[in-house]
Scaffold this motif. Structure first.
Motif, mmCIF file in Angstrom:
data_model
loop_
_atom_site.group_PDB
_atom_site.id
_atom_site.type_symbol
_atom_site.label_atom_id
_atom_site.label_comp_id
_atom_site.label_asym_id
_atom_site.label_seq_id
_atom_site.Cartn_x
_atom_site.Cartn_y
_atom_site.Cartn_z
ATOM 1 N N PRO A 152 30.889 -29.903 10.611
ATOM 2 C CA PRO A 152 29.523 -29.886 9.885
ATOM 3 C C PRO A 152 28.717 -28.403 9.978
ATOM 4 O O PRO A 152 28.924 -27.504 11.019
ATOM 5 C CB PRO A 152 28.635 -30.869 10.649
ATOM 6 N N LEU A 153 28.369 -28.189 8.934
ATOM 7 C CA LEU A 153 27.708 -26.857 8.744
ATOM 8 C C LEU A 153 26.299 -27.037 8.250
ATOM 9 O O LEU A 153 26.038 -27.775 7.284
ATOM 10 C CB LEU A 153 28.486 -25.931 7.850
ATOM 11 N N ILE A 209 27.344 -17.054 8.172
ATOM 12 C CA ILE A 209 26.031 -17.467 8.856
ATOM 13 C C ILE A 209 26.181 -17.148 10.221
ATOM 14 O O ILE A 209 25.117 -16.690 10.988
ATOM 15 C CB ILE A 209 25.998 -19.056 8.647
ATOM 16 N N ALA A 210 27.345 -17.297 10.833
ATOM 17 C CA ALA A 210 27.447 -16.951 12.254
ATOM 18 C C ALA A 210 26.926 -15.515 12.641
ATOM 19 O O ALA A 210 26.731 -15.086 13.617
ATOM 20 C CB ALA A 210 28.692 -17.125 12.791
ATOM 21 N N VAL A 234 23.801 -16.916 3.312
ATOM 22 C CA VAL A 234 24.772 -17.489 2.098
ATOM 23 C C VAL A 234 23.639 -18.285 1.192
ATOM 24 O O VAL A 234 23.432 -19.511 1.601
ATOM 25 C CB VAL A 234 25.958 -18.371 2.788
ATOM 26 N N LYS A 235 23.531 -17.781 0.042
ATOM 27 C CA LYS A 235 22.549 -18.472 -0.825
ATOM 28 C C LYS A 235 23.244 -19.735 -1.566
ATOM 29 O O LYS A 235 22.418 -20.742 -1.931
ATOM 30 C CB LYS A 235 22.191 -17.348 -2.062
ATOM 31 N N MET A 236 24.531 -19.411 -1.607
ATOM 32 C CA MET A 236 25.183 -20.855 -2.399
ATOM 33 C C MET A 236 26.486 -20.872 -1.991
ATOM 34 O O MET A 236 27.443 -19.884 -1.893
ATOM 35 C CB MET A 236 25.031 -20.711 -3.852
ATOM 36 N N LEU A 237 26.888 -22.217 -1.578
ATOM 37 C CA LEU A 237 28.444 -22.416 -1.297
ATOM 38 C C LEU A 237 28.858 -23.683 -2.444
ATOM 39 O O LEU A 237 28.417 -24.598 -2.433
ATOM 40 C CB LEU A 237 28.397 -22.911 0.040
#
Length: 885
Positions: free
Chosen positions: A817-818, A711-712, A717-720
């Motif tokens: 946190p993300l 992400i950075a 990212v569609k799924m974690l």
């Protein structure tokens, strides 16, 4: 033979003491000869010819260039160059700097070369523009082209370095029984003694022309490349392709008037199969594996002399030599200068009466030992109790042998399972260890077979985890071979695979290798229909293939290499085609025309026109967004296979396995570095995304950091997904008192929860807790074990080391946190205490929420049948949903 002759033969066996310049480095002696005969041709390669002066002065200039990189005596320099005059000059130049060289064949797998560089702590990698940036290491990369361009900046006189006979000349890596190559350390005086003895017997003079055909990663290349420079003989170097082509070698022997050539029995057989009939003024040095009886008379009839050579890498190339006069007197002869050979039992009793024992070798050829392998060095290099010289060692060869009455030594083969195939020494265990790491392999045994005389083949006997349909066997075998080729040289990859229900064992519980069945070489598992020959040329080629490959029925679309074809049979095929058609095709034709159909079509044309990755493709095909699953603490991605196979046919699935599983790469112990390493491999194959990430147990934490980094970097990212991963909060930075108090409270809660579990399911709770306790005890003993770094054996040899690195990474990692949602796949049954049973601690860290998906089973069984099928359905629904968002 009378009594005096018998006694004299035995008494003189180890009476080999000869004076030689033990204090001098090899290059000093080579330089002395170059100064005496500067204008004599020293080296020939294709159309190029260099004098002794040319070679010596080029080596001086290159050495001075290398010294600008702060090279000191005792340093290590890796050399990865194609066969050429520059390769020879570079070897000599490295010696002149005072450094030792590590010979690296560029054709070897990338991971294996990189391990050699790392294990040897090489300061420089001397390579060419062709391989620029190909190998990853901390060494400074120096390109030979750049060095040559700077030659005018250096004088041609000798570099000002101090090198003696006690300094290292080279470190040569040989196959290791634990899946990890080991570096043999050879000093200058070891090499000097060997070469000067070889100059006398079998002998090399200034009038000789020696043909060098051996890769520099094989220790016998030391004789080929240095002995001519030391004696004044002419050195003719072949390229890698010619070295494998029997007909090309014959042509070169004639064109260059070769008088001495060293090769393995395999290469000599290749030349014979290529149509060698005429007698040549050629002295043959044959070694690397046992000299086959059927070759002897053929080679004697076609040469001036045939010498049988014997010796392990650990005692500097050859330790004994024997002039073979006929096939009824095959021995390995007697020791070379300053070398002693003993036949000993386990108590080191010396047998001179013909009793069979293990061959031990002492004297000035014995290596310094294995690099970074102290325990193995102590095991194989033992005190020479027969020597008066303090500190002398002798090497346990692992070969059986006996001494004849005339003092000559007979070698009777290996004690262990180390074998020689095509001249290469192979630890079968190394192949087995790497085969066990391949998909769907439960147990594996590898042996060398020679069901067709002169054509040795490696055969792997495999027990699989999941049954394989007959139609899928060929694909599975190709997958295994491809996986092995990524980590092993081509000569160590099995030719054939045999699926077994059980592996036979002897009454004492050992694997009964002699009872392993002969493969059905004629049973081809092909994809598609059989197509018979349609033209005269297809019929001719098919008949030749069937006869020489021992296969009953070959379709015109079957691939030569997929059928197990290798160089020797290729030579036989091409020789037969030439005999039948009069058309001479290059051996390399088979690479582009590997089927009967294509090869036959080639005959119709006018003759005149003629590198272990973390990313594992579990199920790589499919049109949907790929799913990348990170390994758990058990490090194994094989357990994701059943999950992947139960998902949609168009769903690609990849696993990420821990770096270091191959025993070569160093495990990473920083979470950010682990994640970055996995991301790099994913992005290399899928640069644009979007990405679906998942992690099992510990792998969930790694996947979280991967998502953070992606992400950075501006990636989507569609799924974690977390596969039963708990968000452990690091306490590494808490005060010691607070940490101790928290641990005490946690322990009390765990004990209390254990009683709850016992009440619910006592049998399973006891089983699970016993397993956890066993693992902790094993880990504790591993951490306390002396010499643990040298005792790595077996498939799980590196798990503890990787676990320790992973635990360190986890301890020091702080979850922040993300801005993402987490898909939490939570095991329905709990077997250990958690403060947050509902969201497993992830709520504070997923700003877009935690979506819980309950799946059957407990933490260790969510991938086991029948749970895997339910898990796959839930996971696929989730993937399809997020991919559309």
């Amino acid at each position: 033979m009378d009594t005096f002759e018998k006694t004299d033969g035995l008494s003189q066996l180890n009476n080999t003491a000869v004076d030689y310049p033990k204090d001098k480095a090899l290059h000093h002696l080579i330089t002395e000869h170059a100064l005496k005969n500067p204008d004599k041709t020293a080296l020939v390669f294709e159309e190029r010819s260099l004098t002794f002066k040319n070679v010596n002065e080029a080596a001086n200039k290159l050495a001075k260039h290398l010294l600008t990189y702060n090279i000191k005596t005792g340093d290590i320099i890796g050399l990865a160059l194609d066969r050429s005059p520059e390769m020879v000059i570079s070897l000599l130049a490295i010696l002149k700097t005072g450094a030792a060289y590590v010979p690296l064949d560029p054709e070897y797998p990338k991971d294996r070369v990189e391990f050699m560089m790392e294990d040897s702590a090489a300061k420089i990698l001397l390579t060419s523009e062709k391989f620029k940036g190909h190998f990853t290491s901390v060494a400074q990369e120096v390109l030979i082209e750049d060095a040559l361009n700077k030659f005018d900046s250096y004088s041609a006189d000798e570099p000002d370095t101090i090198v003696t006979g006690t300094d290292l000349a080279y470190v040569l890596f040989t196959s290791g029984s634990t899946g990890k190559p080991k570096g043999v350390q050879i000093k200058h005086h070891n090499l000097v003694n060997f070469l000067l003895s070889m100059a006398k017997e079998p002998g090399l003079t200034p009038a000789d022309n020696l043909l060098a055909v051996t890769t520099i990663s094989f220790d016998i290349a030391g004789l080929e490349l240095f002995l001519p420079l030391l004696t004044g003989a002419k050195l003719i170097v072949t390229d890698a392709i010619t070295a494998k082509d029997g007909r090309a070698l014959l042509d070169l022997c004639l064109a260059q008037q070769i008088t001495v050539m060293q090769a393995t029995p395999y290469t000599w057989r290749v030349m014979l199969e290529a149509g060698w009939e005429q007698k040549l003024p050629l002295k043959i040095l044959c070694g690397g594996e046992a000299l086959p009886k059927d070759l002897i008379n053929k080679l004697i009839a076609r040469s001036s002399e045939l010498w049988n050579m014997y010796g392990p890498t650990e005692t500097t190339v050859w330790s004994t030599v024997k002039l073979i006069l006929n096939d009824s007197d095959i021995t390995i002869g007697k020791p070379i200068d300053n070398t002693q050979v003993y036949i000993l039992d386990e108590k080191l009793n010396n047998f001179t009466d013909g009793t069979i024992g293990e061959i031990y070798i002492g004297g000035d050829g014995v290596a310094k030992g294995y690099l970074n392998r102290l325990e193995l060095t102590n095991e194989r290099f033992v005190d020479d109790i027969f020597s008066d010289l303090k500190g002398s060692k002798m090497y346990r060869t692992g070969d059986l042998g006996k001494i004849r009455e005339d003092g000559e030594i007979v070698c009777l083969g290996r004690i262990d399972h180390q074998v020689k195939v095509r001249g290469y020494r192979i630890e079968l265990e190394e192949i087995e260890q790497n085969l066990l790491k391949q998909n769907n392999v439960k147990q594996a045994v590898v042996i060398a077979r020679e069901d067709v005389p002169g054509n040795p083949r490696l055969v792997a006997y495999v027990i699989v985890n999941e049954a394989i349909a007959d139609a899928d066997l060929k694909t599975q075998y190709e997958t295994w071979q491809k996986g092995l080729l990524d980590v092993l040289p081509e000569y160590m990859v099995p030719d054939d695979f045999v699926l077994m229900e059980v592996i036979p064992i002897t009454p004492n519980g050992k694997i009964d290798r002699k009872a392993l069945p002969k493969p059905d070489y004629g049973n081809i598992q092909r994809i598609g229909d059989f197509i018979a020959p349609r033209t005269a040329n297809e019929t001719l080629v098919a008949e030749i293939w069937q006869e020489l490959m021992g296969i009953k029925s070959i379709s015109i679309g079957d691939n030569f290499f997929e059928l197990g074809g290798r160089s020797l049979v290729a030579v036989q095929i091409m020789a037969r085609i030439e005999k039948e058609t009069g058309k001479r095709l290059p051996l390399a034709t088979l690479f582009e025309h590997a089927t009967i159909e294509k090869l036959a079509a080639r005959l119709d044309i006018d003759p005149a026109s003629i590198t272990w990755e973390s990313l594992v493709p579990i199920k790589p095909s499919g049109s949907k967004m790929p799913l990348y699953i990170v390994h758990g603490a058990g490090l194994n991605v094989l357990l994701f296979n059943a999950l992947a196979m139960n998902m949609d046919a168009e769903q690609p699935v990849y696993g990420l396995q821990a770096k270091g599983l191959n025993g070569i790469d160093e495990p990473l112990d920083v979470m950010e570095e682990i994640a970055a390493n996995y991301i790099a491999e994913i992005v290399a194959k899928n640069p644009d995304g979007p990405y679906a990430l998942a992690g099992y147990s510990l792998g969930g934490i790694i996947a979280y950091e991967m998502a953070k980094q992606l992400i950075a970097a501006g990636k989507e990212v569609k799924m974690l997904a977390m596969f039963d991963t708990y968000a452990d909060l690091s306490t590494a930075h808490d005060p010691a008192v607070k940490r101790a108090l928290n641990k005490g409270v946690l322990l009390l809660k765990q004990i209390g929860h254990t009683f709850v579990l016992l009440a619910e399911d006592p049998k399973r709770t006891i089983e699970y807790k016993s397993l956890i306790l066993k693992r902790r005890i094993i880990k504790m003993f591993w951490k306390l074990a002396p010499g643990k770094d040298e005792k790595k054996e077996g498939f799980f040899a590196y798990d503890n080391e990787i676990d320790e690195a992973s635990e360190k990474a986890l301890r020091n990692y702080i979850i922040t946190p993300l801005n993402i949602a987490i898909e939490l796949f939570r095991a329905k049954k709990r077997t250990f205490y958690m403060a947050d049973f509902e969201f497993l601690g992830w709520t504070p860290f997923a700003k877009k929420g935690v979506h819980v998906h309950e799946i059957p089973g407990e933490h260790n069984t969510i991938f086991a049948p029948p749970n895997d099928k339910v898990f796959a359905v839930v996971l696929q629904e989730c993937l399809d949903k997020v991919s559309k968002s």
